[in-house]
Design a protein around this motif. Structure first.
Motif, PDB file in Angstrom:
ATOM      1  N   ASP A  54       0.801  -1.212   0.000  1.00 30.75           N
ATOM      2  CA  ASP A  54       0.000   0.000   0.000  1.00 30.75           C
ATOM      3  C   ASP A  54       0.838   1.268   0.000  1.00 30.75           C
ATOM      4  N   GLY A  55       2.155   1.136  -0.103  1.00 31.56           N
ATOM      5  CA  GLY A  55       3.034   2.283  -0.214  1.00 31.56           C
ATOM      6  C   GLY A  55       3.642   2.776   1.079  1.00 31.56           C
ATOM      7  N   GLN A  72       7.491  -1.322  -8.007  1.00 36.69           N
ATOM      8  CA  GLN A  72       6.735  -1.208  -9.235  1.00 36.69           C
ATOM      9  C   GLN A  72       5.247  -1.308  -8.966  1.00 36.69           C
ATOM     10  N   ARG A  73       4.455  -0.818  -9.934  1.00 36.85           N
ATOM     11  CA  ARG A  73       3.006  -0.863  -9.789  1.00 36.85           C
ATOM     12  C   ARG A  73       2.504  -2.283  -9.579  1.00 36.85           C
ATOM     13  N   TYR A  79      12.896  -1.365  -5.226  1.00 31.66           N
ATOM     14  CA  TYR A  79      14.123  -0.647  -5.507  1.00 31.66           C
ATOM     15  C   TYR A  79      14.604   0.087  -4.266  1.00 31.66           C
ATOM     16  N   LEU A  80      15.898   0.192  -4.152  1.00 36.71           N
ATOM     17  CA  LEU A  80      16.514   1.033  -3.143  1.00 36.71           C
ATOM     18  C   LEU A  80      17.420   2.009  -3.865  1.00 36.71           C
ATOM     19  N   GLN A  81      17.034   3.276  -3.859  1.00 32.99           N
ATOM     20  CA  GLN A  81      17.855   4.324  -4.447  1.00 32.99           C
ATOM     21  C   GLN A  81      18.748   4.879  -3.358  1.00 32.99           C
ATOM     22  N   MET A  82      20.028   4.671  -3.514  1.00 31.49           N
ATOM     23  CA  MET A  82      21.016   5.061  -2.526  1.00 31.49           C
ATOM     24  C   MET A  82      21.756   6.284  -3.027  1.00 31.49           C
ATOM     25  N   SER A  83      21.654   7.369  -2.286  1.00 34.33           N
ATOM     26  CA  SER A  83      22.347   8.603  -2.621  1.00 34.33           C
ATOM     27  C   SER A  83      23.136   9.064  -1.410  1.00 34.33           C
TER      28      SER A  83
END
Length: 125
Positions: A54-55, A72-73, A79-83
């Motif tokens: 559910d986000g 994804q939908r 995903y893990l966006q690492m910055s």
């Protein structure tokens, strides 16, 4: 056989970015929560981030403001966006999935029974 497969690991520089992916091949119920953990030799595996179908999300304090988690939908890939990477982010990163559980448990290793094999992240100058 249900599988959980991580990808996207590699080498990064301090201040740089990487994106990890985790693909789940099982039923929707089995991936209500998906989460990222990381571990270095001699240390406990620690929760990094989690996301529900559910986000809803939850992040460890040490990545807040630097990492984001998404899926994804169709909810089969996380995903893990690492910055803003730093050397302390060097670890083996594992993906985990679980049926519905309390948000209080989603960054607890013992709450998960389905794990991927891990993908290595190495941050160095």
């Amino acid at each position: 056989q249900v599988q959980l497969v991580e990808s996207g690991g590699g080498s990064g520089q301090p201040g740089g970015s990487l994106r990890l992916s985790c693909a789940h091949s099982g039923s929707m119920d089995g991936r209500y929560w998906m989460a990222w953990f990381r571990q270095v030799p001699g240390k406990e595996r620690e929760g990094v981030a989690a996301i529900a179908q559910d986000g809803r999300t939850k992040f460890a304090d040490f990545v807040k403001g630097r990492f984001t988690v998404s899926r994804q939908r169709d909810n089969n890939t996380m995903y893990l966006q690492m910055s803003g990477l730093n050397v302390e982010d060097t670890a083996m990163y594992y993906c985990a999935a679980n049926p519905p559980i309390s948000i209080l448990q989603v960054l607890s290793m013992d709450a998960y029974k389905l794990w991927g094999q891990g993908t290595q992240v190495a941050v160095s100058s």
